[in-house]
Design a protein around this motif. Structure first.
Motif, mmCIF file in Angstrom:
data_model
loop_
_atom_site.group_PDB
_atom_site.id
_atom_site.type_symbol
_atom_site.label_atom_id
_atom_site.label_comp_id
_atom_site.label_asym_id
_atom_site.label_seq_id
_atom_site.Cartn_x
_atom_site.Cartn_y
_atom_site.Cartn_z
ATOM 1 N N GLY A 159 33.238 149.504 -40.339
ATOM 2 C CA GLY A 159 34.010 149.406 -41.566
ATOM 3 C C GLY A 159 33.226 148.906 -42.755
ATOM 4 N N MET A 160 31.896 148.842 -42.644
ATOM 5 C CA MET A 160 31.072 148.354 -43.743
ATOM 6 C C MET A 160 30.744 149.474 -44.726
ATOM 7 S SD MET A 160 28.342 145.822 -41.806
ATOM 8 C CE MET A 160 28.011 144.841 -43.287
ATOM 9 N N ARG A 161 30.570 149.115 -45.972
ATOM 10 C CA ARG A 161 29.990 150.024 -46.953
ATOM 11 C C ARG A 161 28.477 149.851 -46.872
ATOM 12 N NH1 ARG A 161 29.564 149.511 -53.534
ATOM 13 N NH2 ARG A 161 28.383 151.445 -53.815
ATOM 14 N N VAL A 162 27.732 150.948 -46.857
ATOM 15 C CA VAL A 162 26.281 150.884 -46.712
ATOM 16 C C VAL A 162 25.614 151.450 -47.949
ATOM 17 C CG1 VAL A 162 24.297 151.507 -45.290
ATOM 18 C CG2 VAL A 162 26.530 151.155 -44.215
ATOM 19 N N ILE A 163 24.671 150.681 -48.487
ATOM 20 C CA ILE A 163 23.830 151.133 -49.588
ATOM 21 C C ILE A 163 22.380 151.001 -49.144
ATOM 22 C CG2 ILE A 163 25.511 150.550 -51.386
ATOM 23 C CD1 ILE A 163 23.958 147.976 -51.914
ATOM 24 N N ALA A 164 21.473 151.670 -49.841
ATOM 25 C CA ALA A 164 20.070 151.634 -49.434
ATOM 26 C C ALA A 164 19.165 151.802 -50.637
ATOM 27 C CB ALA A 164 19.783 152.731 -48.406
ATOM 28 N N THR A 165 17.935 151.308 -50.476
ATOM 29 C CA THR A 165 16.895 151.559 -51.466
ATOM 30 C C THR A 165 15.669 152.083 -50.738
ATOM 31 O OG1 THR A 165 15.616 150.613 -53.304
ATOM 32 C CG2 THR A 165 15.945 149.196 -51.385
ATOM 33 N N ASP A 166 15.091 153.147 -51.243
ATOM 34 C CA ASP A 166 13.917 153.743 -50.616
ATOM 35 C C ASP A 166 13.218 154.624 -51.644
ATOM 36 O OD1 ASP A 166 12.043 155.249 -49.127
ATOM 37 O OD2 ASP A 166 13.262 155.022 -47.313
ATOM 38 N N PRO A 167 12.071 154.179 -52.172
ATOM 39 C CA PRO A 167 11.392 154.968 -53.203
ATOM 40 C C PRO A 167 10.830 156.282 -52.688
ATOM 41 C CG PRO A 167 10.015 153.124 -52.498
ATOM 42 C CD PRO A 167 11.357 152.934 -51.849
ATOM 43 N N GLY A 168 10.825 156.467 -51.365
ATOM 44 C CA GLY A 168 10.254 157.679 -50.798
ATOM 45 C C GLY A 168 11.215 158.843 -50.692
ATOM 46 N N ILE A 169 12.489 158.632 -51.033
ATOM 47 C CA ILE A 169 13.452 159.727 -50.924
ATOM 48 C C ILE A 169 14.253 159.845 -52.218
ATOM 49 C CG2 ILE A 169 13.632 159.602 -48.411
ATOM 50 C CD1 ILE A 169 16.163 157.993 -48.716
ATOM 51 N N ASN A 183 16.858 145.542 -56.800
ATOM 52 C CA ASN A 183 17.567 144.402 -57.372
ATOM 53 C C ASN A 183 19.079 144.573 -57.281
ATOM 54 O OD1 ASN A 183 15.197 143.075 -57.977
ATOM 55 N ND2 ASN A 183 15.115 143.816 -60.096
ATOM 56 N N GLU A 184 19.545 145.794 -57.486
ATOM 57 C CA GLU A 184 20.978 146.066 -57.364
ATOM 58 C C GLU A 184 21.435 145.861 -55.925
ATOM 59 O OE1 GLU A 184 24.206 149.644 -58.390
ATOM 60 O OE2 GLU A 184 22.047 149.965 -58.696
ATOM 61 N N LEU A 185 20.635 146.333 -54.980
ATOM 62 C CA LEU A 185 20.971 146.174 -53.572
ATOM 63 C C LEU A 185 21.069 144.699 -53.194
ATOM 64 C CD1 LEU A 185 19.740 148.124 -50.530
ATOM 65 C CD2 LEU A 185 19.288 145.669 -50.569
ATOM 66 N N LEU A 186 20.097 143.902 -53.632
ATOM 67 C CA LEU A 186 20.107 142.480 -53.293
ATOM 68 C C LEU A 186 21.350 141.791 -53.842
ATOM 69 C CD1 LEU A 186 16.354 141.654 -53.985
ATOM 70 C CD2 LEU A 186 17.425 141.945 -51.745
ATOM 71 N N ALA A 187 21.743 142.160 -55.048
ATOM 72 C CA ALA A 187 22.882 141.514 -55.687
ATOM 73 C C ALA A 187 24.213 141.936 -55.079
ATOM 74 C CB ALA A 187 22.878 141.835 -57.184
ATOM 75 N N MET A 188 24.265 143.125 -54.504
ATOM 76 C CA MET A 188 25.531 143.674 -54.001
ATOM 77 C C MET A 188 25.787 143.384 -52.522
ATOM 78 S SD MET A 188 25.470 147.463 -55.757
ATOM 79 C CE MET A 188 26.943 147.980 -54.853
ATOM 80 N N SER A 189 24.744 143.101 -51.749
ATOM 81 C CA SER A 189 24.855 143.125 -50.285
ATOM 82 C C SER A 189 25.288 141.781 -49.703
ATOM 83 C CB SER A 189 23.513 143.532 -49.663
ATOM 84 O OG SER A 189 23.122 144.817 -50.099
ATOM 85 N N ASP A 190 26.185 141.865 -48.724
ATOM 86 C CA ASP A 190 26.524 140.694 -47.916
ATOM 87 C C ASP A 190 25.484 140.487 -46.819
ATOM 88 O OD1 ASP A 190 29.318 139.985 -48.974
ATOM 89 O OD2 ASP A 190 29.503 142.123 -48.530
ATOM 90 N N VAL A 191 24.901 141.588 -46.353
ATOM 91 C CA VAL A 191 23.812 141.545 -45.378
ATOM 92 C C VAL A 191 22.718 142.479 -45.865
ATOM 93 C CG1 VAL A 191 23.104 141.911 -42.976
ATOM 94 C CG2 VAL A 191 25.456 141.173 -43.482
ATOM 95 N N ALA A 210 13.358 137.446 -54.819
ATOM 96 C CA ALA A 210 14.292 138.376 -54.175
ATOM 97 C C ALA A 210 15.426 137.623 -53.490
ATOM 98 C CB ALA A 210 13.545 139.240 -53.165
ATOM 99 N N LEU A 211 15.097 136.532 -52.815
ATOM 100 C CA LEU A 211 16.129 135.748 -52.139
ATOM 101 C C LEU A 211 17.112 135.148 -53.135
ATOM 102 C CD1 LEU A 211 13.784 134.075 -49.530
ATOM 103 C CD2 LEU A 211 15.659 135.635 -48.990
ATOM 104 N N GLU A 212 16.617 134.750 -54.288
ATOM 105 C CA GLU A 212 17.504 134.203 -55.324
ATOM 106 C C GLU A 212 18.462 135.266 -55.836
ATOM 107 O OE1 GLU A 212 17.206 131.911 -59.662
ATOM 108 O OE2 GLU A 212 15.415 132.223 -58.436
ATOM 109 N N ARG A 213 18.018 136.536 -55.836
ATOM 110 C CA ARG A 213 18.868 137.630 -56.308
ATOM 111 C C ARG A 213 19.952 137.998 -55.286
ATOM 112 N NH1 ARG A 213 16.562 140.488 -60.667
ATOM 113 N NH2 ARG A 213 14.448 139.753 -61.177
ATOM 114 N N MET A 214 19.764 137.596 -54.031
ATOM 115 C CA MET A 214 20.772 137.896 -53.016
ATOM 116 C C MET A 214 22.035 137.081 -53.273
ATOM 117 S SD MET A 214 18.416 138.205 -49.548
ATOM 118 C CE MET A 214 19.844 138.349 -48.460
ATOM 119 N N GLN A 215 23.143 137.608 -52.811
ATOM 120 C CA GLN A 215 24.423 136.937 -52.996
ATOM 121 C C GLN A 215 24.419 135.563 -52.329
ATOM 122 O OE1 GLN A 215 28.197 138.742 -52.239
ATOM 123 N NE2 GLN A 215 27.403 140.817 -52.506
#
Length: 309
Positions: A159-169, A183-191, A210-215
């Protein structure tokens, strides 16, 4: 004299997998340098570093085939210069590693080490309901290769929403997974779950900034490579309560020395780089490594690592 190809194994070769070779090749080495001079192929573990000096010891060498996905311990440029093809086994650990990633995510978000300590009498008082219900939460994947794709499908089933970051695709290969910036991923993610290789551009990607940008109250899982994470910064984020927990199958150094601050914490689960080490997963790793080596020697298609540009 046997005309079978000679496979040099740079670590003790498990008897359990001898049937994967049978009459297809001759195994030499298995932890010693005996036979390296006549080796047609190397079946490489994760410890010995293979570079120009090593390749010079094996004048007949045609291919080095990793028992795994990562090839950090193989200098691909040196191999290319020596005329040696490098192979890896990207499909072999996919299922087991994805399952282990989900297991670590569940272990830390459900605060299992903390609750185990309570059960063993190490923690007193009433239980505190801090465990995270994953349904409706956001999982952020740093890297969206085969393993991450399988993790995404499993997380969606929870039931999770999944987002991803990958400069190769350029577009997501997994239905329902949106690509965003780091940065958007870090700010949005619970995990946040790491699935990137260790490259100059990714080493230390999870640092203090990066850790500071996490929720606040989020979690980190790493089944990729230890050097992706600044462990001092991770400890600081955990101590400050900014992160609620971390699940690590890989560390830097590896293994962590006894008494390391990440060990024996109730908010951290550390496993010794065994995500792929299921019965099926380990056999598949050797099967793919041997098949790749023999395919290259026979001029057939294999999983080849391209040399750097």
């Amino acid at each position: 004299m046997s005309s079978l190809p000679v496979l040099f194994v740079d670590h003790p070769f498990p008897d359990l997998y001898r049937d994967l070779v049978d009459d297809r090749a001759t195994i030499v080495g298995s932890g010693t340098d005996d036979g390296l001079v006549r080796a047609d192929a190397v079946i490489a573990g994760a410890v010995r570093h293979w570079n120009a000096a090593e390749f010079a010891l094996a004048p007949s060498l045609t291919v080095i085939s990793r028992v795994g996905v990562g090839y950090d311990n193989v200098d691909v440029a040196d191999a290319h210069a020596a005329g040696v093809v490098v192979c890896n086994a990207p499909l072999a650990p996919m299922v087991s590693t994805a399952e282990h990633t989900i297991a670590l995510m569940l272990a830390v978000t459900k605060h299992l080490p903390h609750q185990m300590a309570r059960s063993n009498g190490g923690l007193k008082g009433e239980p505190v309901g801090r465990a995270l219900e994953l349904d409706g939460r956001v999982l952020g994947l740093v890297g969206l290769g085969r393993i991450a794709g399988r993790v995404a499908v499993a997380a969606q089933a929870l039931g999770m929403r999944v987002i991803a970051t990958d400069p190769g695709i350029a577009e997501s290969p997994v239905d329902g997974v949106d690509l965003v910036g780091l940065n958007e991923l870090l700010a949005m993610s619970d995990v946040v779950s790491l699935h990137a290789p260790a490259l100059p551009s990714t080493i230390g990607i999870i640092d203090a900034d990066a850790l500071e940008r996490m929720q606040p109250g989020s979690y980190l899982v790493n089944c990729a490579r230890g050097p992706l994470v600044d462990h001092d910064a991770l400890l600081a984020a955990l101590d400050a309560g900014h992160l609620q927990g971390a699940g690590l199958d890989v560390t830097d150094p590896e293994p962590l020395p006894a008494g390391h601050a990440l060990l024996d914490r109730h908010d951290v689960v550390v496993t010794p780089h065994i995500a792929s080490a299921t019965v099926a997963g380990r056999r598949r790793l050797y099967e793919h490594a041997i098949d790749n080596a023999l395919a290259v020697l026979a001029g057939r298609p294999a999983s080849i690592v391209e040399p750097p540009a």
